[in-house]
Design a protein around this motif. Structure first.
Motif, mmCIF file in Angstrom:
data_model
loop_
_atom_site.group_PDB
_atom_site.id
_atom_site.type_symbol
_atom_site.label_atom_id
_atom_site.label_comp_id
_atom_site.label_asym_id
_atom_site.label_seq_id
_atom_site.Cartn_x
_atom_site.Cartn_y
_atom_site.Cartn_z
ATOM 1 N N SER A 121 -19.766 7.521 0.110
ATOM 2 C CA SER A 121 -20.515 8.904 0.244
ATOM 3 C C SER A 121 -21.388 8.974 1.701
ATOM 4 N N GLN A 122 -21.568 7.814 2.097
ATOM 5 C CA GLN A 122 -22.234 7.698 3.432
ATOM 6 C C GLN A 122 -21.468 7.560 4.490
ATOM 7 N N CYS A 123 -20.250 7.301 4.325
ATOM 8 C CA CYS A 123 -19.221 7.188 5.432
ATOM 9 C C CYS A 123 -18.697 8.472 6.045
ATOM 10 N N GLN A 124 -18.273 8.407 7.288
ATOM 11 C CA GLN A 124 -17.571 9.634 7.903
ATOM 12 C C GLN A 124 -15.936 9.461 7.464
ATOM 13 N N SER A 125 -15.427 10.475 6.710
ATOM 14 C CA SER A 125 -14.068 10.847 6.386
ATOM 15 C C SER A 125 -13.315 10.884 7.528
ATOM 16 N N ILE A 126 -11.957 10.309 7.585
ATOM 17 C CA ILE A 126 -11.280 10.350 8.679
ATOM 18 C C ILE A 126 -9.963 11.107 8.057
ATOM 19 N N THR A 127 -9.719 12.210 8.389
ATOM 20 C CA THR A 127 -8.638 13.268 7.937
ATOM 21 C C THR A 127 -7.746 13.481 9.192
ATOM 22 N N PRO A 128 -6.463 13.728 8.487
ATOM 23 C CA PRO A 128 -5.524 14.014 9.709
ATOM 24 C C PRO A 128 -6.177 15.359 10.630
ATOM 25 N N LEU A 161 -9.155 7.410 4.289
ATOM 26 C CA LEU A 161 -9.900 6.510 5.431
ATOM 27 C C LEU A 161 -11.330 6.990 5.500
ATOM 28 N N PHE A 162 -12.277 6.004 5.251
ATOM 29 C CA PHE A 162 -13.609 6.145 5.726
ATOM 30 C C PHE A 162 -14.139 5.303 6.574
ATOM 31 N N GLU A 163 -15.067 5.578 7.533
ATOM 32 C CA GLU A 163 -15.759 4.787 8.449
ATOM 33 C C GLU A 163 -17.185 4.577 8.314
ATOM 34 N N TRP A 164 -17.547 3.102 8.153
ATOM 35 C CA TRP A 164 -19.029 3.024 7.860
ATOM 36 C C TRP A 164 -19.762 2.846 9.192
ATOM 37 N N ASN A 165 -20.829 3.675 9.435
ATOM 38 C CA ASN A 165 -21.479 3.743 10.723
ATOM 39 C C ASN A 165 -23.013 3.374 10.784
ATOM 40 N N LEU A 179 0.746 -1.336 0.114
ATOM 41 C CA LEU A 179 0.083 0.013 0.068
ATOM 42 C C LEU A 179 0.946 1.165 0.188
ATOM 43 N N LYS A 180 1.965 1.331 0.729
ATOM 44 C CA LYS A 180 2.819 2.237 0.943
ATOM 45 C C LYS A 180 3.461 2.619 -0.449
ATOM 46 N N LYS A 181 3.816 1.570 -1.045
ATOM 47 C CA LYS A 181 4.552 1.767 -2.475
ATOM 48 C C LYS A 181 3.490 2.268 -3.498
ATOM 49 N N ALA A 182 2.285 1.684 -3.458
ATOM 50 C CA ALA A 182 1.412 2.307 -4.560
ATOM 51 C C ALA A 182 1.056 3.530 -4.217
ATOM 52 N N SER A 183 0.785 4.121 -2.934
ATOM 53 C CA SER A 183 0.688 5.666 -2.645
ATOM 54 C C SER A 183 1.717 6.468 -3.213
ATOM 55 N N LYS A 184 2.984 5.870 -3.023
ATOM 56 C CA LYS A 184 4.093 6.567 -3.764
ATOM 57 C C LYS A 184 4.187 6.922 -5.191
ATOM 58 N N ASN A 185 3.314 5.827 -5.737
ATOM 59 C CA ASN A 185 3.214 5.913 -7.249
ATOM 60 C C ASN A 185 2.098 6.487 -7.579
ATOM 61 N N LYS A 186 1.451 7.425 -6.590
ATOM 62 C CA LYS A 186 0.402 8.156 -6.866
ATOM 63 C C LYS A 186 -1.061 7.571 -7.332
ATOM 64 N N VAL A 187 -1.139 6.389 -6.811
ATOM 65 C CA VAL A 187 -2.317 5.492 -6.633
ATOM 66 C C VAL A 187 -3.292 5.955 -5.940
ATOM 67 N N VAL A 188 -4.379 6.372 -5.963
ATOM 68 C CA VAL A 188 -5.664 6.993 -5.130
ATOM 69 C C VAL A 188 -6.086 5.403 -4.293
ATOM 70 N N ILE A 189 -5.867 5.583 -2.939
ATOM 71 C CA ILE A 189 -6.211 4.363 -2.108
ATOM 72 C C ILE A 189 -7.176 4.847 -1.307
ATOM 73 N N LYS A 190 -8.199 3.942 -1.158
ATOM 74 C CA LYS A 190 -9.629 4.426 -0.065
ATOM 75 C C LYS A 190 -9.872 3.162 0.634
ATOM 76 N N LEU A 191 -9.905 3.349 2.009
ATOM 77 C CA LEU A 191 -10.096 2.262 2.777
ATOM 78 C C LEU A 191 -11.344 2.474 3.435
ATOM 79 N N ILE A 192 -12.426 1.559 3.388
ATOM 80 C CA ILE A 192 -13.629 1.540 3.971
ATOM 81 C C ILE A 192 -13.562 0.646 5.484
ATOM 82 N N LEU A 193 -13.646 1.335 6.299
ATOM 83 C CA LEU A 193 -13.264 0.565 7.735
ATOM 84 C C LEU A 193 -14.472 0.640 8.760
#
Length: 384
Positions: free
Chosen positions: A338-345, A278-282, A237-251
């Motif tokens: 779109s229905q999740c809570q976004s987790i930002t820094p 990061l996105f949390e499903w509630n 995942l870290k390498k993909a991010s460095k390669n500018k891949v958009v990564i979305k995790l639904i947690l």
């Protein structure tokens, strides 16, 4: 609100299935229409309204002289009543438990049957992450736990029935016979059956995740119910991010395992530092284990991105190489986001105190220790 009962199919042989009535109405129909043989293998089978509904369908099928083989996990289905077992056997249903927690000579903790598979007549199958219980079906007042499966029709069901047969009857090997696992179900659509059973040298699901993440070019969406990946997936995942891949995790915003959720929260800072979204499903408990990469690769099944699934459990996923399927599934997952809570820094910093950081750290340490013990125990038992 997402209409999770609106399934879509790519051909007559492949359909996405949602938790809730969509899954259980299909399961009932498969049992009701079976003519010769049914294999049902589950981690959890509860004796609630949903469980009784499926039990009745199985008993009715047995009355039609359908051969039925039910394999349940010894820990996940520990509460399955002994009287119900006797009733099923009396009705003609064959049932046994995989790795019973207690046996005559030992207390067994470790290798578990975590896959969720139903196959009928070697013609139709359901494979996914959905167990048999009210919480996966939902009710008028409670939303079903968010999860997925796929329905497979036709030739691809044959090897699934063989795999279920071999596990139920404890077949250790197939000699020189190799089971077909990849099928071209239509032009530009390939479906593969993937297994994880580390003690038997099968790491197909984990390797499939890592390969797809490493080769990602544009976007990765992962639904991770108990997200505690090992170092190989974190590095990918870290390498993909460095390669500018958009990564979305639904947690999980809501979880049936609060300790695991806390342990996952401990990783949030690191994941955000990799520019992972990061996105949390509630809306309900999140139980799904799926992913889509670049709108052409999808995986759906029982495999969690953690060490228990990687090293301690029998898992099964369906890998789908199809732009048509993956784009539509990706659209659905973006609607979920779109229905999740976004987790930002910024939001993480606002809601995280020194005490919550400490609690999350302790949860992470305890969870990792538990994973180590649980995965080491079957390793020692298996090779001794």
């Amino acid at each position: 609100m997402i209409k999770t009962n609106d399934s879509f199919n790519i051909s007559n042989n492949l359909e996405l299935v949602y938790s809730g009535e969509d899954y259980f109405s299909r399961l009932e129909a498969i049992i009701r229409e079976a003519q010769f043989q049914i294999h049902l293998q589950m981690y959890l089978f509860e004796n609630d309204a949903t469980g009784k509904r499926i039990v009745n369908a199985l008993k009715e099928a047995a009355l039609r002289k359908v051969e039925i083989y039910v394999l349940l996990d010894g820990l996940g289905s520990l509460s399955f009543p002994s009287e119900l077992q006797k009733d099923l056997k009396y009705s003609g249903v064959n049932i046994r438990f995989f790795a019973p927690l207690f046996s005559t000579y030992t207390f067994y903790l470790g290798r578990r049957l975590h896959r969720k598979v139903v196959v009928a007549d070697a013609k139709v199958a359901l494979v996914g992450g959905i167990n048999i219980a009210d919480k996966y079906r939902g009710s008028a007042t409670e939303k079903p736990w968010l999860d997925y499966a796929v329905q497979l029709n036709g030739e691809i069901a044959k090897p699934l029935q063989q795999l279920c047969h071999d596990l139920y009857f404890k077949k250790r090997q197939l000699g020189n016979k190799k089971i077909k696992s990849a099928f071209n179900i239509q032009q530009n659509t390939t479906v593969r059956i993937l297994q994880n059973d580390w003690l038997k040298g099968k790491n197909e699901i984990c390797d499939g995740y890592i390969k797809s993440i490493r080769h990602a070019k544009k976007e990765i969406i992962i639904v991770g119910s108990y997200f505690l990946p090992g170092i190989r997936i974190i590095r990918a995942l870290k390498k993909a991010s460095k390669n500018k891949v958009v990564i979305k995790l639904i947690l999980s915003g809501k979880s049936d395992l609060p300790l695991t959720r806390r342990a996952t929260c401990f990783l949030y800072g690191k994941l955000l530092s990799y520019n992972i979204e990061l996105f949390e499903w509630n809306e309900s408990v999140l139980h799904g284990k799926v992913a889509v990469v670049d709108g052409n690769w999808s995986t759906i099944g029982s495999f969690n991105l953690n060490n228990l699934s990687s090293y301690g459990s029998l898992e099964m996923n369906v890998e789908i190489l199809s732009e048509t399927f993956s784009v539509r599934f990706q659209t659905h997952l973006n609607e979920i986001i779109s229905q999740c809570q976004s987790i930002t820094p910024e939001s993480l910093k606002t809601k995280t105190t020194i005490m919550t950081k400490f609690i999350n750290l302790m949860a992470y340490v305890v969870t990792r220790i538990v994973e180590l013990v649980v995965t080491y125990t079957p390793y020692k038992r298996f090779y001794n």
